[in-house]
Every structure is written in C-alpha cells, then in structure tokens.
Design a protein around this motif. Structure first.
Motif: not given
Length: 721
Positions: A283, A285, A287, A313, A337, A339
C-alpha cells in the motif's frame, strides 16, 4: 507491514568529474524564507542550490520565457504575459472539455493521427493591478509534486504566490497587500455574489461567454467581508490592500457547489509519498500538507488512482468529475491522504515470465540444442564494438543484450564455458564505463545536479537523444543498471568492488533516487502522480512533458528491482516492484489501448498505442520516423520478463490483428521484424519460435539491442517447448 520503503540508496558523492557550465541556467529559482501559510511574510531567500527537478510537470515555468502552460490536471495554468483579450500579467487558468479537442487526419487504420487540446484559452486569470510588463515570475520550493510560482514587480518581494500541485482542487493565489484582478479573455457574461462561508470566505459565481460557470472564493487574513466589482467584460476587481487567498474552480454542468463550499479556504502546499510492503502486497500513500483554513482538502484523482484506492479512500471520493486533457475523467477526493493498494510482481526474475506460469526456468532438450547452437555464434561477437559507443542509450542496449544472452546460456541451456568467456568480455566493457573512458564520458552537472553525457555539451542539445538536457535518463541508464544486475547475479564477487556498486548506484540515484539528497532530486523520471515516467527534460514544450516508450519505462523499473535484488537492497527491490505494479495499471489505461478503452477519444483508440503521449495531446508517431513498426515497436522493446506484465494478451492480439497479421509482419525490414515476432510470443509463442528457429534465418532481423539467443529462449519458455 515493513517500514517505509523509500530509504536512501547511498549518500556518496558521484564518482565522476563535475562541471558547472550547463547551458540551461536555473534563473529565478529561490529558497523560501517564510512559511507558506502567511503570504504577508513571503520574502524569498537566496537562489536555490538544492537538486532541482528537470522532468516534472512545472518545467515550463523554469524554461525559456516561462509562458508555456503547466498541466496540474484537471486544470492547466500559464503566465498570461499581456496576451489575450484581458491583456493581463497574471496567471491564466484553463480547463478543456472533450468537445473542444482537435483531431488529426485519418490514418489507413481508420483512426485519427492525433488528438490535441487547445492551449492559450484564458478562462480565468488571477492577477493584480500592480502587475505590468515589468513584472517577473520566479519559483521556489520545487518538489516532485509541487512548486510555488511567484509574480512580483521587478526587484520586490512577491505580490502573489501560486502553490501549484498535481490534482489540486482549486487554483489558489495568495495575495500580499495588493488590489486583486480576476480576469477572463473568454469574457464575463456576468458575476454574482453568493454569500459568505463560515463568516470568513466570500463566495462568487462568474458566468463566462462560453457558458461555463466558475466559482470564486476570497478568504482574507483579516475579518473583512470581501466584494468584487465588475469593471468590464474582462475584469473583476477587489479592494486595494487585499491580503489573503483567492481560489477559483470550474463548476461542472449539473454539479453541486457544496463540495467546493466545504473545502474553500484550504489548499495543499506539498505532498509526501510513502509505502509499506508485506510479501506481494503493497500500500502506498500520497499525503498532502495543507494550509489555510482547517477545512477538508479537495484534490482530484486520475482513473488509475481510483481503481486502486483502499476502502477508506473510496469513502472520500465525491460525485464531482472534471475532464483532463490526456488522462480521462478526474474525480474529486475529499481527503488529506490517499492510500492505494497494489499486488507486486515479486516472482518476476531474470527468466522468461508468464502471468499464469510465473518464471520459466526450463526448456526442452530440442529447444536447448537450437538455442545453444545460436548462442555459440552470438557470444563470439565483438562486445566492445557493440557496447562502447558514443551514445549512452545504444551502449546500454548492447550491454543489456549480452547480459540477457549470458543468463540464457547459464541458467536455461547450461553452457558454462560460453558463459565464462562472455562474462569476462561483458565485465571488460562495463569497466570502460566505470572508468569513464567511453567516447562520451559522463559528468556530474552541478547546475541541475545530475549525471549527464558530455555529448550534448559538445554537439548540442539533441545529441544522444537529449541526454545532456536530462531527456530519457530512465531509458538510457536503465539498460546499464540491468546489465550490472546480471553481472552481479552471475558473479557475486563483482559486487564486492565498491567502484562497481558506487557507479551503478549513481545512475540509480540520478533517475530514481528515493529521497532528495545533496546530489540528486527525488524520482527524477517516474511521476508518482501519473503512474509512469516522463522522458522530456530541460526543453520548453507547448504540450508539456511526454513519453513514447512504455516498455523501456517498465524496463527501467525492472532494472531497479533486479539491482536491488542482487545487491540485497530490499527497499530498492520493493520500489522497483511497486513501480512495475503501477505501470501495469497505468499503461493499459493511458498508453496501450484495447478496444474497450474509455480514456482517449474513440476516434483515436484504433491506433492501439498512443505513440507519443504528452500532457496535452496524443500523437500516433515517434520522434524518429512514421513507420508503423516504429510507432508500435517502441512500446515493445526490449522484450523481457516484464513484457507479459504490462502488455495484456487482449491488447497484443488486437494490435497484431490491426497491423501485422496475415503476413504483413513479413513485409517489415530489419531488426523491427524480430521485435514484432518476439512480441507475438506473448500470444503465439510457438509461431514466434518457428520464426526465430528457421534454418535460413536472416540476422538482419535482430535489433542491435536484442539477441536471437534470448528471443529463442523466451519463445520456447512461453510455448512450453
């Protein structure tokens, strides 16, 4: 989950000579001496000396007269510079709908040559009365995802700062005590106040003559209730001495204003990337650091993002869509954020690979005999003459060719004597590059901070495909990194010499550094927002960044993965795997067009590949010729274990039937014929093997970056022969 995989490869200084005479200067690029959340304290610091990005979306703001557009998706922005009906000196904003596209002429396939979005449409412009022809544009805080663009009077601190980020939900301008102008060269049909949000932000609607509606939000730093007056059909004007932010966003037809209202007053200033890996699951991200009011942040995601969002998300996605120029419909996401989840291709190694079979490490005795006979002849070739050239690109292709051949001879058909002699020759040629004695040596460029060939410094920007201007570094250096990984795999003792690993790590850091360090920027080539690399470096471009070879992009990621594997850098290996997984998602979405593709105009998808995909257009062409085998084939080379990952069976069948079936492939001359047949192995490996194993085979059908030995082994493995 393991920790963040974005860890440094090395911190060593580059083991090559340095020079500081790059012809493209880094003028107008500064550090920032005050935080971005209060533009009343905006004075810039000294000229920036940190490593600068060369291949990112905002490069047009650094190059030439800085007037070409920058694509943030779904918007594009440009410095108006007195052009258009408004004669403004602010930053103009454009958003293009699909019906505005221009289409090129029809090709024999029935598809159009290109599609292109219009440029120069100044729908909205954020400016100030204080800006005039003497105004200057500067930049600061250049990262992989963001940049600050400043407009000021000559010799004074910025009057307006624009934090530009990929996917930004609003175009945001931060004003420092001046009189705002909101302008349009499309012309205002009308404007109306629409109330106040949270007693802080004043809201307005602007109606343009093209029928579009744009939302305007003014958030002052004081407690003022802001107003706008309509001066004429090109200009709205605010109060003198305004300090605060102005944001604009296009309202899609039929969409609610509520999402914009909820997020107005908040904007992103930077983005951080991180990722964790567990076995073959990853995973990653994006951000954002946000500023302004503490409201939810609005950003736009591209289709390949949305298809990999995790559950949290997905819950942040909103029913608000805007068309992008070349990446389909962008969707609004209300979150700081995102993901995304990807399944990593961890089982891909040096051997031929198939999605259902995995790595294939055995071929039949009959195929072995055929491959050995060919390998004996090819391994006797002159390595030096094919690998030590005046081009880093063609040299790298030669090195990778012999590296693949050596793998076949050792692991698939077991010819240790041939491997030993060939490996020694490959090491000797590689040593020429490590000692920097190739015809065009490398130099560390202290201006932009990267590794460049001196070819362009002698022969002009176009030499070696623009390497000295930072074009194609992932293409060029990926081949070298792969060859080094193979040498290290065949002879682990070679890795014990720090001269070897330092030189290869230098190339890795140049085009794929996982951090911004003293010597290199973060991820020069790969764009973690778009999900693929950009090949264009320090060249102005009216249509933005571009790339014409998905296969070489993936091969560069594969090289990173394999170098990480043989050197024991598990984070580098994981990053290469993640890049490949993302490319396996983004390439079929944006570049390799099956008949069901809904990203590009329907009149264009019959081309099967985009050719050169720019930020603003798709052009079924190449930079080196218009032959169909060039346009299609540049997305095939080099055929390698990742080819079956990024090129689906459905796509390959559609492409073959469109252009090369029924004997048409046999009308192709030279090495491109071999490339096309090797690609056929993805759907009909037995027929491809028959082509390469025919007794009267013409070696002119083998490209300089490939070997018949590898092609035979690849086809035999996939066919189960």
């Amino acid at each position: 989950m393991a920790g963040n995989i974005f860890t440094p490869v090395s911190s060593e200084s580059p083991p090559i000579p340095s020079r500081s005479d790059h012809p493209v200067r880094r003028d107008g690029v500064f550090t920032r001496s005050a935080p971005m959340d209060d533009p009343r304290q905006i004075p810039l610091g000294s000229p920036a000396e940190y490593p600068l990005q060369t291949n990112k979306f905002y490069a047009n703001m650094l190059l030439g007269d800085r007037s070409n557009s920058v694509w943030t998706h779904p918007y594009s922005v440009s410095w108006a510079k007195g052009r258009g009906n408004a004669k403004s000196w602010g930053i103009s904003i454009s958003h293009i709908e699909r019906h505005q596209l221009a289409l090129g002429p029809l090709k024999p396939s029935g598809a159009v040559q290109y599609f292109i979005n219009p440029v120069g449409i100044q729908s909205m412009i954020l400016s100030a009365t204080e800006l005039d022809p003497s105004s200057v544009l500067t930049t600061d805080s250049l990262t992989a995802f963001s940049v600050n663009v400043n407009l000021s009077q000559a010799g004074f601190p910025p009057l307006i700062t624009f934090p530009l980020l990929q996917g930004m939900g609003f175009v945001t301008a931060l004003y420092k005590s001046c009189r705002p102008l909101i302008q349009s060269s499309v012309l205002f049909r009308g404007m109306e106040p629409a109330g106040s949000l949270r007693n802080i932000t004043s809201k307005f609607r602007a109606f343009l003559e093209d029928g579009s509606i744009w939302m305007i939000y003014l958030t002052p730093y004081g407690g003022h209730r802001e107003s706008l007056s309509m001066v004429n059909n090109t200009t709205l004007q605010g109060r003198d001495g305004f300090g605060g932010m102005i944001q604009v966003a296009k309202l899609p037809k039929g969409a609610s204003e509520e999402i914009y209202d909820t997020c107005a007053g908040t904007y992103a200033i930077s983005c951080d990337l991180s990722a964790e890996v567990s076995d073959d699951n990853c995973q990653y991200h994006l951000k954002w650091t946000k500023s302004g009011l503490q409201n939810p942040l609005l950003m736009f995601a591209l289709p390949h993002h949305a298809s990999s969002f995790d559950r949290n998300t997905v819950m942040a996605v909103r029913n608000l869509h805007l068309q992008t120029t070349t990446k389909g419909l962008a969707v609004a996401v209300m979150s700081d954020c995102w993901t995304m989840r990807e399944r990593l291709p961890i089982d891909i190694g040096f051997a031929p690979w198939h999605p259902a079979k995995g790595s294939i490490t055995n071929v039949s005795p009959a195929a072995t005999r055929t491959i050995r006979a060919v390998g004996e002849k090819e391994i006797a070739q002159d390595f030096l003459s094919q690998c030590c050239l005046d081009s880093m690109y063609f040299s790298g292709k030669g090195l990778a060719k012999f590296a693949m051949m050596l793998f076949v001879l050792r692991d698939l058909v077991e010819c240790p004597d041939l491997v030993q002699s060939g490996l020694e020759k490959l090491k000797q040629v590689f040593a020429v590059f490590i000692s920097n004695k190739q015809p065009n040596p490398l130099a560390y460029d202290q201006v932009w901070k990267g590794v460049i060939s001196i070819a362009g410094m002698k022969d002009g920007p176009g030499a070696d495909f623009g390497n000295s201007w930072y074009n194609d570094h992932h293409f060029h250096y990926g081949y070298h990194v792969y060859a080094a990984a193979m040498i290290g795999y065949l002879d682990p003792s070679w890795l014990q010499d720090l001269r070897h690993t330092s030189w290869v790590n230098m190339l890795v850091r140049d085009f794929a550094s996982p951090v911004c360090d003293e010597y290199f920027p973060f991820s020069r080539s790969f764009d973690w927002y778009h999900g693929h690399s950009w090949a264009k470096g320090l060249f102005e471009s009216a249509d933005g960044k571009d790339q014409e070879s998905t296969s070489e992009d993936a091969f560069a990621s594969y090289a990173l993965k394999m170098w990480g594997k043989v050197t024991g850098d598990r984070n580098l290996e994981a990053r290469g795997n993640l890049m490949l997984a993302i490319q396996a998602r983004s390439f079929p979405t944006y570049f390799l067009m099956e008949s069901k593709n809904n990203i590009h105009p329907p009149q264009f998808i019959g081309n099967k590949v985009t050719g050169i995909l720019f930020e603003n257009k798709g052009d079924h062409a190449t930079y080196f010729g218009s032959n169909l085998e060039y346009i299609q084939g540049i997305h095939m080379i080099p055929l390698n274990p990742t080819s079956a990952l990024i090129r689906s069976v459905q796509f390959v069948e559609e492409e073959w039937n469109t252009y090369f079936s029924n004997g048409r492939c046999n009308q192709v001359d030279g090495g491109w014929r071999g490339i096309l047949y090797a690609n056929l192995a993805l759907v009909n490996p037995k027929k491809a093997f028959e082509f390469f194993s025919q007794p009267n085979f013409d070696m002119s059908w083998i490209d300089g970056g490939a070997s018949r030995t590898w092609y035979l082994a690849y086809c035999a493995a996939l066919a189960g022969l």
